[in-house]
Design an enzyme around this catalytic site. Sequence first.
Site, PDB file in Angstrom:
ATOM      1  N   ASP A  16       1.379 -11.169   1.311  1.00 47.15           N
ATOM      2  CA  ASP A  16       2.037  -9.868   1.451  1.00 47.15           C
ATOM      3  C   ASP A  16       1.299  -9.103   2.545  1.00 47.15           C
ATOM      4  O   ASP A  16       0.194  -9.478   2.941  1.00 47.15           O
ATOM      5  CB  ASP A  16       1.968  -9.097   0.118  1.00 47.15           C
ATOM      6  CG  ASP A  16       2.618  -7.720   0.226  1.00 47.15           C
ATOM      7  OD1 ASP A  16       3.671  -7.600   0.883  1.00 47.15           O
ATOM      8  OD2 ASP A  16       2.077  -6.739  -0.335  1.00 47.15           O
ATOM      9  N   SER A  17       1.906  -8.016   2.974  1.00 46.60           N
ATOM     10  CA  SER A  17       1.244  -7.169   3.962  1.00 46.60           C
ATOM     11  C   SER A  17      -0.016  -6.514   3.389  1.00 46.60           C
ATOM     12  O   SER A  17      -0.863  -6.064   4.133  1.00 46.60           O
ATOM     13  CB  SER A  17       2.210  -6.087   4.426  1.00 46.60           C
ATOM     14  OG  SER A  17       2.697  -5.391   3.304  1.00 46.60           O
ATOM     15  N   CYS A  79       6.802 -10.198  -0.127  1.00 52.25           N
ATOM     16  CA  CYS A  79       6.941  -9.009   0.696  1.00 52.25           C
ATOM     17  C   CYS A  79       8.414  -8.826   1.041  1.00 52.25           C
ATOM     18  O   CYS A  79       9.026  -9.709   1.661  1.00 52.25           O
ATOM     19  CB  CYS A  79       6.112  -9.202   1.970  1.00 52.25           C
ATOM     20  SG  CYS A  79       6.252  -7.845   3.139  1.00 52.25           S
ATOM     21  N   GLU A 157      -1.146   1.928  -2.150  1.00 52.83           N
ATOM     22  CA  GLU A 157      -2.397   1.372  -1.614  1.00 52.83           C
ATOM     23  C   GLU A 157      -3.557   2.340  -1.834  1.00 52.83           C
ATOM     24  O   GLU A 157      -4.708   1.928  -1.932  1.00 52.83           O
ATOM     25  CB  GLU A 157      -2.240   1.039  -0.128  1.00 52.83           C
ATOM     26  CG  GLU A 157      -1.128   0.028   0.151  1.00 52.83           C
ATOM     27  CD  GLU A 157      -1.613  -1.413   0.312  1.00 52.83           C
ATOM     28  OE1 GLU A 157      -2.728  -1.611   0.783  1.00 52.83           O
ATOM     29  OE2 GLU A 157      -0.847  -2.327  -0.047  1.00 52.83           O
ATOM     30  N   CYS A 191      10.725  -3.710  -2.667  1.00 50.76           N
ATOM     31  CA  CYS A 191       9.424  -3.865  -2.029  1.00 50.76           C
ATOM     32  C   CYS A 191       8.455  -4.197  -3.148  1.00 50.76           C
ATOM     33  O   CYS A 191       8.504  -3.575  -4.220  1.00 50.76           O
ATOM     34  CB  CYS A 191       9.039  -2.551  -1.352  1.00 50.76           C
ATOM     35  SG  CYS A 191       7.319  -2.453  -0.827  1.00 50.76           S
ATOM     36  N   HIS A 193       5.502  -3.570  -3.615  1.00 53.86           N
ATOM     37  CA  HIS A 193       4.574  -2.515  -4.038  1.00 53.86           C
ATOM     38  C   HIS A 193       5.178  -1.643  -5.157  1.00 53.86           C
ATOM     39  O   HIS A 193       4.448  -0.998  -5.900  1.00 53.86           O
ATOM     40  CB  HIS A 193       4.255  -1.578  -2.868  1.00 53.86           C
ATOM     41  CG  HIS A 193       3.243  -2.121  -1.900  1.00 53.86           C
ATOM     42  ND1 HIS A 193       3.509  -3.191  -1.077  1.00 53.86           N
ATOM     43  CD2 HIS A 193       1.977  -1.730  -1.614  1.00 53.86           C
ATOM     44  CE1 HIS A 193       2.441  -3.420  -0.322  1.00 53.86           C
ATOM     45  NE2 HIS A 193       1.509  -2.546  -0.629  1.00 53.86           N
TER      46      HIS A 193
HETATM   47  N1  DGL Z   1       5.007  -5.206  -0.110  1.00 56.70           N
HETATM   48  C1  DGL Z   1       5.627  -5.033   1.162  1.00 56.70           C
HETATM   49  C2  DGL Z   1       7.137  -5.141   1.007  1.00 56.70           C
HETATM   50  O1  DGL Z   1       7.553  -5.664   0.012  1.00 56.70           O
HETATM   51  C3  DGL Z   1       5.119  -3.777   1.735  1.00 56.70           C
HETATM   52  C4  DGL Z   1       5.739  -3.389   2.957  1.00 56.70           C
HETATM   53  C5  DGL Z   1       4.914  -2.915   4.066  1.00 56.70           C
HETATM   54  O2  DGL Z   1       3.881  -3.488   4.374  1.00 56.70           O
HETATM   55  O3  DGL Z   1       5.367  -1.957   4.696  1.00 56.70           O
HETATM   56  O4  DGL Z   1       7.944  -4.772   1.799  1.00 56.70           O
END
Ligand code: DGL
Length: 276
Positions: A16-17, A79, A157, A191, A193
Amino acid sequence: MRDLREGDVRPIGVFDSGLGGLTMVREFVKYLPGENIVYFGDTGRVPYGSRSPETIAQYARQDESFLLSQDVKMIIAACGTVSSVASHTGAGLPVPFIEVVSPAARAAAKLSKTGRIGVIGTSATISSGSYARQLQALRPDACVVSNDCPLFVPLVEAGWIDKDDPVTVETARRYLAPILEAKVDTLILGCTHYPVLSGIIGEIMGEDVTLINTGEMAARAAAAYLEFHGMLNRSEDERRCRYYVSDRTESFSKVAAILLGRQIGDRVERVDISKY
Ligand code: DGL
């Protein structure tokens, strides 16, 4: 030589990011309890959601290439952003690739009674139209209402996830207002998150609205794939999870514990992702 009775003991690679993908790893306890995991969170370059599709694809290729160097048997893009704008990067991989959009869209199309479905995600995810396209293909009667929520990722975060956090609650109220007005009966948390905010989101949307956790749906899809292809880990060894990030490990451990629901101790290493 592999012991066939043990199945495929190689780890599943998840990326993931940042930390959001850990909400999917949390679901592994339920759906993939025997699997070893290598998790990569690109904490040095988060967020992806405000970047161009070209940059996101380049980052995704590097993340995948790092995971391949760890001898994984499957890669999951935990992600929504990568899954929406760069899932083509998974096509040429030498291992199976799972993304989060299709499993969540299938679940929402099935669960919604009225066909009125909401989608929230990062700006890149929402402007790609990925969820709306798949929902409409699965259910032509669907009325899809979407909104991007760019502040959710930094709030998560930063660990501002308490149900009573006034900043996060107010932010969520504003983002969800058009979705609430559209009277959806199902809302895709597009997302990874966002499940951490499901207490706040659920309270605002009301108990009649079903929230779809994309990480959970993808974990189920991964389990079904591995089972069908005889690739589940059937060894009785205790499962191993290794975590890698592209920035400081200290802050990762703290928030990761909240997202995962358990401490991850010192098993976090830093990777120079530019080398991949
Ligand atoms: N968890 C990522 C997603 O599902 C986060 C997105 C991001 O880094 O902007 O999109």
